[in-house]
Design an enzyme around this catalytic site. Sequence first.
Site, PDB file in Angstrom:
ATOM      1  N   ASP A  72       0.820  -1.215   0.000  1.00 57.98           N
ATOM      2  CA  ASP A  72       0.000   0.000   0.000  1.00 57.98           C
ATOM      3  C   ASP A  72       0.852   1.263   0.000  1.00 57.98           C
ATOM      4  O   ASP A  72       2.068   1.213   0.175  1.00 57.98           O
ATOM      5  CB  ASP A  72      -0.972  -0.011   1.203  1.00 57.98           C
ATOM      6  CG  ASP A  72      -0.309  -0.472   2.499  1.00 57.98           C
ATOM      7  OD1 ASP A  72       0.932  -0.471   2.580  1.00 57.98           O
ATOM      8  OD2 ASP A  72      -1.033  -0.816   3.446  1.00 57.98           O
ATOM      9  N   ASP A 141      -7.521  -2.945  14.240  1.00 58.99           N
ATOM     10  CA  ASP A 141      -8.900  -3.305  13.873  1.00 58.99           C
ATOM     11  C   ASP A 141      -8.932  -4.458  12.869  1.00 58.99           C
ATOM     12  O   ASP A 141      -9.955  -4.717  12.239  1.00 58.99           O
ATOM     13  CB  ASP A 141      -9.651  -2.077  13.312  1.00 58.99           C
ATOM     14  CG  ASP A 141      -9.009  -1.523  12.047  1.00 58.99           C
ATOM     15  OD1 ASP A 141      -7.968  -2.075  11.614  1.00 58.99           O
ATOM     16  OD2 ASP A 141      -9.541  -0.553  11.483  1.00 58.99           O
ATOM     17  N   HIS A 143      -7.343  -4.823  10.014  1.00 56.80           N
ATOM     18  CA  HIS A 143      -7.232  -4.581   8.566  1.00 56.80           C
ATOM     19  C   HIS A 143      -5.883  -5.065   8.058  1.00 56.80           C
ATOM     20  O   HIS A 143      -4.881  -4.946   8.741  1.00 56.80           O
ATOM     21  CB  HIS A 143      -7.474  -3.114   8.197  1.00 56.80           C
ATOM     22  CG  HIS A 143      -6.394  -2.154   8.590  1.00 56.80           C
ATOM     23  ND1 HIS A 143      -6.598  -1.113   9.460  1.00 56.80           N
ATOM     24  CD2 HIS A 143      -5.102  -2.057   8.214  1.00 56.80           C
ATOM     25  CE1 HIS A 143      -5.480  -0.427   9.599  1.00 56.80           C
ATOM     26  NE2 HIS A 143      -4.547  -0.976   8.860  1.00 56.80           N
ATOM     27  N   GLU A 148      -9.762  -1.722   5.016  1.00 52.18           N
ATOM     28  CA  GLU A 148     -10.439  -1.327   6.249  1.00 52.18           C
ATOM     29  C   GLU A 148     -11.663  -2.208   6.525  1.00 52.18           C
ATOM     30  O   GLU A 148     -12.161  -2.877   5.620  1.00 52.18           O
ATOM     31  CB  GLU A 148     -10.886   0.137   6.116  1.00 52.18           C
ATOM     32  CG  GLU A 148      -9.749   1.125   5.872  1.00 52.18           C
ATOM     33  CD  GLU A 148      -8.888   1.366   7.094  1.00 52.18           C
ATOM     34  OE1 GLU A 148      -8.746   0.458   7.933  1.00 52.18           O
ATOM     35  OE2 GLU A 148      -8.352   2.481   7.225  1.00 52.18           O
TER      36      GLU A 148
HETATM   37  C1  GLP Z   1      -0.965   0.609   8.322  1.00 56.76           C
HETATM   38  C2  GLP Z   1      -0.573  -0.093   7.032  1.00 56.76           C
HETATM   39  C3  GLP Z   1      -0.619  -1.592   7.217  1.00 56.76           C
HETATM   40  C4  GLP Z   1       0.188  -1.989   8.423  1.00 56.76           C
HETATM   41  C5  GLP Z   1      -0.397  -1.330   9.648  1.00 56.76           C
HETATM   42  C6  GLP Z   1       0.294  -1.724  10.933  1.00 56.76           C
HETATM   43  O1  GLP Z   1      -2.331   0.549   8.514  1.00 56.76           O
HETATM   44  N1  GLP Z   1      -1.408   0.234   5.952  1.00 56.76           N
HETATM   45  O2  GLP Z   1      -0.123  -2.199   6.030  1.00 56.76           O
HETATM   46  O3  GLP Z   1       0.173  -3.379   8.547  1.00 56.76           O
HETATM   47  O4  GLP Z   1      -0.305   0.061   9.467  1.00 56.76           O
HETATM   48  O5  GLP Z   1       1.377  -0.931  11.244  1.00 56.76           O
HETATM   49  P1  GLP Z   1       2.283  -1.197  12.496  1.00 56.76           P
HETATM   50  O6  GLP Z   1       3.136  -2.389  12.133  1.00 56.76           O
HETATM   51  O7  GLP Z   1       3.109   0.037  12.639  1.00 56.76           O
HETATM   52  O8  GLP Z   1       1.414  -1.482  13.650  1.00 56.76           O
END
Ligand code: GLP
Length: 270
Positions: A72, A141, A143, A148
Amino acid sequence: MRLVILDSSDRVGEWAAKYVLKRIRDFNPGPDKYFVLGLPTGSTPLGMYRKLVEYHKNGKVSFKYVKTFNMDEYANLPRDHPESYHYFMWHNFFKHIDIEPENAHILDGNAPDLKLECENYEKKIKEAGGVELFIGGIGPDGHIAFNEPGSSLVSRTRVKTLAQDTLEANARFFENDMSKVPKEALTVGVGTVMDAREVMILITGAHKSFALYKAIEEGVNHMWTVSAFQQHPKTLMLCDEDATLELRVKTVKYFKGLMELHSKLIADTP
Ligand code: GLP
């Protein structure tokens, strides 16, 4: 589905890196046979990237015949912004390894036509022969990428409006100023990740424990998009102890009992 429970988030990063190393080595990529890897950003995979860089520097793995596709990217955030995923990937991984820049794909959140950019991304994945191993992270959440709650579980790469929870979770990266957090992102779909031949999801921290519970102990539900991977023939979830807090003791015991078997998956790695 496999669940590998490790003592700490550091161990998760190390285990994930060893697994990637082993999969690339066993695949034996070459000019006519590239290993195609799907990659996440976020704080969770940082330890994995650090270890992979270390293995590369010690001559244990080459990325010369590896193609990558990131999950993403924010929409309309300059590519050189320190919070863009382009910046993250370049500084934490790509600049330290021998990947050819043209083989490292990241969605362009500044493309003139975002819809077309997403369609072309799907085409590029297909042209590369599909993803061999898609590595993902999740939000609290549940995702995956930026799919989402409520996203279609057969969705493809597209532009998504981010949920309030995600905006709040990301505000820390934008001086805690909600107005600076991008409201839209480009993301691979759940279906795009489901098409990968194998999926590995990294989940660490008590704040993700409810999502892990929803992911594996309850049914497939589009409100917890990571739960879709219950229906993937080859899903590997890596988590730390903290992330297991909401799981049943029975579940934890069962998967911990399989640890010896799981260790074989990373046999002969550094
Ligand atoms: C964002 C990204 C996800 C990622 C998530 C978790 O939402 N779009 O791809 O997995 O953050 O991030 P973190 O590893 O910092 O908790």
